[in-house]
Design an enzyme around this catalytic site. Structure first.
Site, PDB file in Angstrom:
ATOM      1  N   LYS A  13       1.174   5.447  -8.105  1.00  0.00           N
ATOM      2  CA  LYS A  13       2.281   4.561  -7.683  1.00  0.00           C
ATOM      3  C   LYS A  13       3.137   4.147  -8.883  1.00  0.00           C
ATOM      4  CE  LYS A  13      -0.511   1.482  -5.907  1.00  0.00           C
ATOM      5  NZ  LYS A  13      -1.801   2.122  -6.274  1.00  0.00           N
ATOM      6  N   ARG A  88      -0.235  -5.401   0.294  1.00  0.00           N
ATOM      7  CA  ARG A  88      -1.569  -4.820   0.205  1.00  0.00           C
ATOM      8  C   ARG A  88      -2.431  -5.177   1.408  1.00  0.00           C
ATOM      9  NH1 ARG A  88      -1.927  -3.673  -5.510  1.00  0.00           N
ATOM     10  NH2 ARG A  88      -3.931  -2.777  -6.007  1.00  0.00           N
ATOM     11  N   ARG A 127      -7.322   7.056 -17.829  1.00  0.00           N
ATOM     12  CA  ARG A 127      -6.070   6.318 -18.057  1.00  0.00           C
ATOM     13  C   ARG A 127      -6.220   5.427 -19.287  1.00  0.00           C
ATOM     14  NH1 ARG A 127      -3.238   2.754 -13.464  1.00  0.00           N
ATOM     15  NH2 ARG A 127      -5.317   1.819 -13.331  1.00  0.00           N
ATOM     16  N   ARG A 160      -8.122  -0.199 -19.125  1.00  0.00           N
ATOM     17  CA  ARG A 160      -8.038  -1.438 -18.353  1.00  0.00           C
ATOM     18  C   ARG A 160      -9.437  -1.882 -17.915  1.00  0.00           C
ATOM     19  NH1 ARG A 160      -3.323  -0.747 -13.858  1.00  0.00           N
ATOM     20  NH2 ARG A 160      -4.965  -1.578 -12.520  1.00  0.00           N
ATOM     21  N   ARG A 171     -12.473  -1.254  -5.949  1.00  0.00           N
ATOM     22  CA  ARG A 171     -11.043  -1.276  -5.610  1.00  0.00           C
ATOM     23  C   ARG A 171     -10.754  -0.295  -4.476  1.00  0.00           C
ATOM     24  NH1 ARG A 171      -8.782   0.080 -11.251  1.00  0.00           N
ATOM     25  NH2 ARG A 171      -6.730   0.089 -10.274  1.00  0.00           N
TER      26      ARG A 171
HETATM   27  P1  AP5 Z   1      -0.862   5.332 -12.084  1.00  0.00           P
HETATM   28  O1  AP5 Z   1       0.531   5.802 -11.843  1.00  0.00           O
HETATM   29  O2  AP5 Z   1      -1.072   4.293 -13.142  1.00  0.00           O
HETATM   30  O3  AP5 Z   1      -1.534   4.917 -10.700  1.00  0.00           O
HETATM   31  P2  AP5 Z   1      -1.357   3.620  -9.806  1.00  0.00           P
HETATM   32  O4  AP5 Z   1      -1.398   4.052  -8.381  1.00  0.00           O
HETATM   33  O5  AP5 Z   1      -0.166   2.816 -10.256  1.00  0.00           O
HETATM   34  O6  AP5 Z   1      -2.710   2.897 -10.168  1.00  0.00           O
HETATM   35  P3  AP5 Z   1      -3.112   1.380 -10.390  1.00  0.00           P
HETATM   36  O7  AP5 Z   1      -4.559   1.435 -10.775  1.00  0.00           O
HETATM   37  O8  AP5 Z   1      -2.203   0.660 -11.323  1.00  0.00           O
HETATM   38  O9  AP5 Z   1      -2.931   0.823  -8.953  1.00  0.00           O
HETATM   39  P4  AP5 Z   1      -3.653  -0.366  -8.306  1.00  0.00           P
HETATM   40  O10 AP5 Z   1      -2.942  -0.464  -7.015  1.00  0.00           O
HETATM   41  O11 AP5 Z   1      -5.111  -0.329  -8.177  1.00  0.00           O
HETATM   42  O12 AP5 Z   1      -3.465  -1.509  -9.386  1.00  0.00           O
HETATM   43  P5  AP5 Z   1      -2.434  -2.700  -9.522  1.00  0.00           P
HETATM   44  O13 AP5 Z   1      -2.015  -2.763 -10.908  1.00  0.00           O
HETATM   45  O14 AP5 Z   1      -1.414  -2.687  -8.443  1.00  0.00           O
HETATM   46  O15 AP5 Z   1      -1.754   6.607 -12.435  1.00  0.00           O
HETATM   47  C1  AP5 Z   1      -3.132   6.476 -12.761  1.00  0.00           C
HETATM   48  C2  AP5 Z   1      -3.497   7.465 -13.870  1.00  0.00           C
HETATM   49  O16 AP5 Z   1      -3.351   8.806 -13.369  1.00  0.00           O
HETATM   50  C3  AP5 Z   1      -2.561   7.400 -15.115  1.00  0.00           C
HETATM   51  O17 AP5 Z   1      -3.340   7.696 -16.248  1.00  0.00           O
HETATM   52  C4  AP5 Z   1      -1.529   8.510 -14.871  1.00  0.00           C
HETATM   53  O18 AP5 Z   1      -1.028   9.038 -16.096  1.00  0.00           O
HETATM   54  C5  AP5 Z   1      -2.357   9.541 -14.097  1.00  0.00           C
HETATM   55  N1  AP5 Z   1      -1.588  10.278 -13.096  1.00  0.00           N
HETATM   56  C6  AP5 Z   1      -0.612   9.797 -12.271  1.00  0.00           C
HETATM   57  N2  AP5 Z   1      -0.173  10.776 -11.447  1.00  0.00           N
HETATM   58  C7  AP5 Z   1      -0.907  11.884 -11.750  1.00  0.00           C
HETATM   59  C8  AP5 Z   1      -0.912  13.221 -11.236  1.00  0.00           C
HETATM   60  N3  AP5 Z   1      -0.108  13.617 -10.250  1.00  0.00           N
HETATM   61  N4  AP5 Z   1      -1.815  14.097 -11.775  1.00  0.00           N
HETATM   62  C9  AP5 Z   1      -2.653  13.716 -12.793  1.00  0.00           C
HETATM   63  N5  AP5 Z   1      -2.667  12.469 -13.342  1.00  0.00           N
HETATM   64  C10 AP5 Z   1      -1.816  11.576 -12.814  1.00  0.00           C
HETATM   65  O19 AP5 Z   1      -3.397  -3.941  -9.172  1.00  0.00           O
HETATM   66  C11 AP5 Z   1      -4.425  -4.353 -10.046  1.00  0.00           C
HETATM   67  C12 AP5 Z   1      -5.118  -5.574  -9.452  1.00  0.00           C
HETATM   68  O20 AP5 Z   1      -4.173  -6.655  -9.324  1.00  0.00           O
HETATM   69  C13 AP5 Z   1      -5.693  -5.405  -8.041  1.00  0.00           C
HETATM   70  O21 AP5 Z   1      -6.987  -4.828  -8.045  1.00  0.00           O
HETATM   71  C14 AP5 Z   1      -5.698  -6.862  -7.535  1.00  0.00           C
HETATM   72  O22 AP5 Z   1      -6.765  -7.579  -8.092  1.00  0.00           O
HETATM   73  C15 AP5 Z   1      -4.403  -7.406  -8.126  1.00  0.00           C
HETATM   74  N6  AP5 Z   1      -3.243  -7.224  -7.234  1.00  0.00           N
HETATM   75  C16 AP5 Z   1      -2.113  -6.487  -7.504  1.00  0.00           C
HETATM   76  N7  AP5 Z   1      -1.255  -6.554  -6.478  1.00  0.00           N
HETATM   77  C17 AP5 Z   1      -1.829  -7.341  -5.532  1.00  0.00           C
HETATM   78  C18 AP5 Z   1      -1.439  -7.762  -4.232  1.00  0.00           C
HETATM   79  N8  AP5 Z   1      -0.263  -7.370  -3.681  1.00  0.00           N
HETATM   80  N9  AP5 Z   1      -2.290  -8.554  -3.536  1.00  0.00           N
HETATM   81  C19 AP5 Z   1      -3.459  -8.961  -4.060  1.00  0.00           C
HETATM   82  N10 AP5 Z   1      -3.899  -8.584  -5.292  1.00  0.00           N
HETATM   83  C20 AP5 Z   1      -3.099  -7.786  -6.019  1.00  0.00           C
END
Ligand code: AP5
Length: 216
Positions: A13, A88, A127, A160, A171
């Site tokens: 994402k 979410r 990552r 992270r 997660r």
């Molecule tokens: P990346 O693009 O970083 O993936 P992502 O989907 O953004 O992953 P996140 O782990 O950041 O998402 P998340 O939803 O769990 O975390 P968030 O920060 O929102 O890619 C991942 C890796 O793969 C990278 O190394 C990249 O280079 C690689 N990659 C990407 N595409 C690729 C491909 N095609 N092929 C190969 N490699 C690839 O949330 C974190 C925490 O915050 C949550 O757990 C929760 O506690 C809290 N939180 C956030 N938002 C909310 C909400 N709305 N409500 C409640 N709690 C929330």
């Protein structure tokens, strides 16, 4: 254009929304990035959410909705945005609909990236993130030029806290129970676009762009 990027942790994402934001000139709003900033600044909010995030649980809705409202009120989000990591849950999606309705607008599409759980665990163990500028790397697919150092600002890269395998699995569990039902929520109104999120970053991006172009 008001887009939502859905998908499990590590589905790409952040990677895809950065590109979309540059190409389509849309504000990128990531609740995860906003929360991590609060944690790194050591604010009261940051202290409140740090432990929840480290456990891979969801931060309470009232905190998230306050953050989102304030961002959507900023000018940069007025001509369009990509929401990464929000909503979410169905409750968050309903709250978003209400906020946008007050502004006389609505969601145009919810793009869901589909990636197998084992691919995700592998991706997230590789990552590395920059704690200062937020740049994201991957040891297998997108390594920095110098091992362990951010290409953009020279800071030491980190794993992270929530990217350790046990937390990634929690997660994923939370995603399947709380967030995945959103696909049905958006499918009912014809807004859902499901995309294969596996393969090279460029290939996935082309699929996402095709889905967006089908909207017009
Ligand atoms: P990346 O693009 O970083 O993936 P992502 O989907 O953004 O992953 P996140 O782990 O950041 O998402 P998340 O939803 O769990 O975390 P968030 O920060 O929102 O890619 C991942 C890796 O793969 C990278 O190394 C990249 O280079 C690689 N990659 C990407 N595409 C690729 C491909 N095609 N092929 C190969 N490699 C690839 O949330 C974190 C925490 O915050 C949550 O757990 C929760 O506690 C809290 N939180 C956030 N938002 C909310 C909400 N709305 N409500 C409640 N709690 C929330």
């Amino acid at each position: 254009m008001r887009l939502i990027l859905l998908g499990p942790p590590g589905s790409g994402k952040g990677t895809q929304s950065e590109r979309l934001s540059d190409e389509y000139r849309l504000a990128r709003i990531s609740t995860g990035d906003m929360l991590r900033e609060e944690v790194s600044l050591g604010t009261e909010l940051g202290k409140e959410v740090k432990g929840i995030m480290e456990l891979g649980k969801l931060v309470p809705d009232e905190i998230i909705l306050e953050l989102i409202r304030s961002r959507l009120d900023r000018d940069e989000a007025s001509s369009g945005h990509i929401l990464d990591g929000f909503p979410r849950s169905v409750a968050q999606a309903r709250a978003l609909d209400a906020v946008l309705e007050e502004k006389g607008t609505r969601v145009d599409a919810a793009i869901a990236l589909e990636v197998d759980d084992e691919v995700i665990v592998k991706r997230l163990s590789g990552r590395r993130s920059c704690p200062v500028c937020g740049a994201v790397y991957n040891l297998l697919t997108a390594p920095p030029n110098t091992v362990g150092i951010c290409d953009l600002c020279g800071e030491a890269l980190i794993l992270r806290d929530d990217d350790r395998e046990e937390t990634v699995r929690e997660r994923l569990r939370v995603y399947r129970s709380e967030t995945e039902p959103l696909k049905e929520y958006y499918a009912k109104t014809g807004l859902l676009q499901e995309i294969d999120g596996e393969g090279a970053v460029d290939e996935v991006y082309e699929r996402v762009k095709s889905a967006i172009e089908r909207l017009n």
